[in-house]
Design an enzyme around this catalytic site. Structure first.
Site, PDB file in Angstrom:
ATOM      1  N   SER A 262     -10.745  -0.889   3.407  1.00 35.43           N
ATOM      2  CA  SER A 262     -10.027  -1.204   4.650  1.00 35.43           C
ATOM      3  C   SER A 262      -9.616   0.104   5.315  1.00 35.43           C
ATOM      4  O   SER A 262      -8.963   0.931   4.699  1.00 35.43           O
ATOM      5  CB  SER A 262      -8.759  -1.998   4.363  1.00 35.43           C
ATOM      6  OG  SER A 262      -9.061  -3.219   3.764  1.00 35.43           O
TER       7      SER A 262
ATOM      8  N   ARG B 256       0.835  -1.220   0.000  1.00 36.46           N
ATOM      9  CA  ARG B 256       0.000   0.000   0.000  1.00 36.46           C
ATOM     10  C   ARG B 256       0.866   1.266   0.000  1.00 36.46           C
ATOM     11  O   ARG B 256       0.542   2.248   0.668  1.00 36.46           O
ATOM     12  CB  ARG B 256      -0.924   0.041   1.218  1.00 36.46           C
ATOM     13  CG  ARG B 256      -1.958  -1.046   1.267  1.00 36.46           C
ATOM     14  CD  ARG B 256      -3.034  -0.816   0.215  1.00 36.46           C
ATOM     15  NE  ARG B 256      -4.148  -1.721   0.406  1.00 36.46           N
ATOM     16  CZ  ARG B 256      -4.187  -2.985  -0.013  1.00 36.46           C
ATOM     17  NH1 ARG B 256      -3.167  -3.490  -0.657  1.00 36.46           N
ATOM     18  NH2 ARG B 256      -5.265  -3.721   0.199  1.00 36.46           N
TER      19      ARG B 256
ATOM     20  N   GLU C 241      -5.813   7.858   3.074  1.00 38.45           N
ATOM     21  CA  GLU C 241      -5.146   9.155   3.233  1.00 38.45           C
ATOM     22  C   GLU C 241      -6.089  10.122   3.961  1.00 38.45           C
ATOM     23  O   GLU C 241      -7.306   9.927   3.933  1.00 38.45           O
ATOM     24  CB  GLU C 241      -4.929   9.686   1.813  1.00 38.45           C
ATOM     25  CG  GLU C 241      -3.693  10.466   1.566  1.00 38.45           C
ATOM     26  CD  GLU C 241      -3.701  10.976   0.119  1.00 38.45           C
ATOM     27  OE1 GLU C 241      -3.513  12.175  -0.062  1.00 38.45           O
ATOM     28  OE2 GLU C 241      -3.926  10.161  -0.798  1.00 38.45           O
TER      29      GLU C 241
HETATM   30  N1  EPU Z   1     -10.505 -11.293   9.657  1.00 38.63           N
HETATM   31  C1  EPU Z   1     -11.168 -11.486  10.851  1.00 38.63           C
HETATM   32  N2  EPU Z   1     -12.206 -10.650  11.147  1.00 38.63           N
HETATM   33  C2  EPU Z   1     -12.624  -9.663  10.319  1.00 38.63           C
HETATM   34  C3  EPU Z   1     -11.937  -9.458   9.104  1.00 38.63           C
HETATM   35  C4  EPU Z   1     -10.879 -10.294   8.795  1.00 38.63           C
HETATM   36  O1  EPU Z   1     -10.836 -12.364  11.635  1.00 38.63           O
HETATM   37  O2  EPU Z   1     -13.586  -8.996  10.661  1.00 38.63           O
HETATM   38  C5  EPU Z   1      -9.423 -12.226   9.297  1.00 38.63           C
HETATM   39  C6  EPU Z   1      -9.874 -13.195   8.196  1.00 38.63           C
HETATM   40  O3  EPU Z   1     -10.521 -14.292   8.714  1.00 38.63           O
HETATM   41  C7  EPU Z   1      -8.567 -13.563   7.542  1.00 38.63           C
HETATM   42  C8  EPU Z   1      -7.743 -12.315   7.713  1.00 38.63           C
HETATM   43  O4  EPU Z   1      -8.351 -11.527   8.722  1.00 38.63           O
HETATM   44  O5  EPU Z   1      -7.950 -14.613   8.185  1.00 38.63           O
HETATM   45  C9  EPU Z   1      -7.615 -11.550   6.435  1.00 38.63           C
HETATM   46  O6  EPU Z   1      -8.915 -11.127   6.002  1.00 38.63           O
HETATM   47  P1  EPU Z   1      -9.269 -10.889   4.474  1.00 38.63           P
HETATM   48  O7  EPU Z   1      -8.783 -12.020   3.676  1.00 38.63           O
HETATM   49  O8  EPU Z   1     -10.698 -10.535   4.377  1.00 38.63           O
HETATM   50  O9  EPU Z   1      -8.377  -9.659   4.072  1.00 38.63           O
HETATM   51  P2  EPU Z   1      -7.996  -8.346   4.881  1.00 38.63           P
HETATM   52  O10 EPU Z   1      -6.622  -8.518   5.442  1.00 38.63           O
HETATM   53  O11 EPU Z   1      -9.081  -8.011   5.803  1.00 38.63           O
HETATM   54  C10 EPU Z   1      -6.854  -7.260   2.795  1.00 38.63           C
HETATM   55  C11 EPU Z   1      -6.829  -5.908   2.139  1.00 38.63           C
HETATM   56  C12 EPU Z   1      -8.091  -5.679   1.312  1.00 38.63           C
HETATM   57  C13 EPU Z   1      -8.182  -6.778   0.266  1.00 38.63           C
HETATM   58  C14 EPU Z   1      -8.192  -8.141   0.983  1.00 38.63           C
HETATM   59  C15 EPU Z   1      -8.162  -9.299   0.040  1.00 38.63           C
HETATM   60  C16 EPU Z   1      -5.503  -4.459   3.557  1.00 38.63           C
HETATM   61  C17 EPU Z   1      -5.516  -3.325   4.517  1.00 38.63           C
HETATM   62  N3  EPU Z   1      -6.687  -4.866   3.133  1.00 38.63           N
HETATM   63  O12 EPU Z   1      -7.953  -7.257   3.718  1.00 38.63           O
HETATM   64  O13 EPU Z   1      -7.988  -4.416   0.661  1.00 38.63           O
HETATM   65  O14 EPU Z   1      -9.326  -6.646  -0.541  1.00 38.63           O
HETATM   66  O15 EPU Z   1      -7.010  -8.257   1.822  1.00 38.63           O
HETATM   67  O16 EPU Z   1      -6.902  -9.451  -0.500  1.00 38.63           O
HETATM   68  O17 EPU Z   1      -4.428  -4.937   3.191  1.00 38.63           O
HETATM   69  C18 EPU Z   1      -8.489  -2.081   0.870  1.00 38.63           C
HETATM   70  O18 EPU Z   1      -7.266  -1.877   0.872  1.00 38.63           O
HETATM   71  O19 EPU Z   1      -9.316  -1.149   0.973  1.00 38.63           O
HETATM   72  C19 EPU Z   1      -8.984  -3.454   0.776  1.00 38.63           C
HETATM   73  C20 EPU Z   1     -10.268  -3.741   0.808  1.00 38.63           C
END
Ligand code: EPU
Length: 344
Positions: A244, A170, A342
């Site tokens: 996010s 990011r 941002e």
């Molecule tokens: N998780 C939880 N609880 C929640 C949300 C997530 O336990 O409420 C756990 C999930 O179970 C999983 C882990 O966190 O084990 C990761 O969750 P997820 O795969 O949904 O991805 P994320 O880390 O929440 C990131 C990006 C997203 C992107 C997704 C998919 C960042 C800050 N966010 O989210 O990007 O779509 O991976 O690759 O890196 C964005 O930047 O706006 C965005 C949506």
């Protein structure tokens, strides 16, 4: 002749639906307008010393209330041009103002591999290198060849090659040392004619297992991503949000080991020998905040990483909620979350 408007309401330019007014506002639909815009903005007294702010889709930014003393440039430069083609790949130069997902859809229809896992991300092509958009195991940095910019200091067009963009999670030069120096006018992507593969991401793999599809087509991959995103990310037109709201923190293994004592089932993701990524969504959920309402701002009930503006929240409401979440998570897990979008 470029029209510079005054006191433009921000809310409609923000997917989080917050913000006051831009003091000045202009739309740029052709890159050739930029030199003359600068001639006006720098030579006319009333615009002197007012910073320029470049607006794309407004989907990853938190705007302040009141009048923001900036000249906002809404970039609507549209173009789509194949500039190079071999038997293996195609280089496409795309105008910064094109909608990102329209571009992804077009390349998927052309059977080109490379950005299908980045389907359905809101925003514009010009914003894609700024925060190196990423999802489901892909990052846009792996397809970007070069970024065409208007160099504000030199007042000329120039190119920044991939290796000089300093891409990170990011992150890029455009968020750091080059902030405010360039206006991105086009981005060139290299997309492949190879066979598509299932994105290396647990949720996507599971989707195809459930469907019993071993070698999906590119459009099936795009459909899967859109399906999964819709499950986890609220539609900004219905529930205003900025995706996010926090970055996934990368911590020392010892910090994660301590958490694992109480949460042996937790799934974290090794980054290197000494560091591990702890999902911010997991931290927020396990601090008991998923679905919790903080007045006019809520933690989304299907994904704790997203904050939703539920009732005309102000900038202050958002910041207060953010700070409260950071504090609760810090007290519970000793990890300090960082905001992802941002702030202006
Ligand atoms: N998780 C939880 N609880 C929640 C949300 C997530 O336990 O409420 C756990 C999930 O179970 C999983 C882990 O966190 O084990 C990761 O969750 P997820 O795969 O949904 O991805 P994320 O880390 O929440 C990131 C990006 C997203 C992107 C997704 C998919 C960042 C800050 N966010 O989210 O990007 O779509 O991976 O690759 O890196 C964005 O930047 O706006 C965005 C949506």
């Amino acid at each position: 002749m470029i029209k510079i408007e005054e006191y433009m309401d921000i809310k409609d330019y923000s997917t989080l639906k917050i913000g006051g007014q831009f003091r000045y506002f202009a739309v740029i639909s052709n890159k050739e307008e930029l030199p003359s815009f600068y001639a006006i903005a720098y030579d006319e007294r009333k615009y002197k010393n007012i910073p320029i702010f470049v607006l794309g889709g407004g989907s990853n930014i938190v705007f302040s209330d009141g009048v923001l003393k900036v000249i906002t440039l809404k970039i609507e430069i549209k173009s789509f041009e194949i500039i190079n083609e071999t038997s293996e790949y195609i280089d496409i130069k795309v105008g910064a103002g094109e909608n990102w997902d329209n571009f992804v859809r077009k390349t998927v229809n052309m059977n080109l591999v490379g950005i299908e896992a980045l389907s359905f991300i809101p925003g514009t092509v010009g914003a894609s290198p700024v925060q190196n958009i990423g999802a489901y195991g892909s990052e846009v940095k792996d397809t970007i060849q070069e970024v065409e910019v208007f160099d504000i200091e030199k007042r000329e067009f120039s190119k920044i090659y991939n290796k000089d963009c300093k891409f990170g999670y990011r992150d890029s030069i455009f968020k750091n040392e080059a902030k405010g120096r360039y206006i991105i006018t086009a981005v060139t992507y290299r997309l492949n004619k190879s066979l598509p593969t299932i994105p290396k991401y647990p949720g996507v793999a599971k989707y195809f297992e459930d469907m019993e599809i071993v070698s999906p087509t590119l459009s099936q991959i795009r459909d899967a991503i859109i399906y999964i995103r819709k499950e986890k990310l609220p539609d900004p037109r219905v529930s205003p949000n900025a995706g996010s709201f926090f970055k996934n923190p990368i911590v020392l293994n010892a910090v994660a080991d301590k958490i694992k004592i109480d949460f042996p089932e937790a799934k974290f993701f090794p980054v290197d020998e000494n560091h591990i990524k702890v999902p911010a969504g997991w931290l927020i959920e396990n601090s008991g905040l998923k679905g919790k309402s903080f007045g006019s701002v809520s933690v989304y009930d299907k994904n704790a990483l997203v904050l939703v503006n539920t009732a005309n929240a102000t900038f202050e409401d958002i910041i207060k909620t953010r700070n409260e979440i950071i504090k609760i998570v810090k007290d519970k897990f000793d990890i300090e979350l960082q905001q992802e979008p941002e702030i202006l």
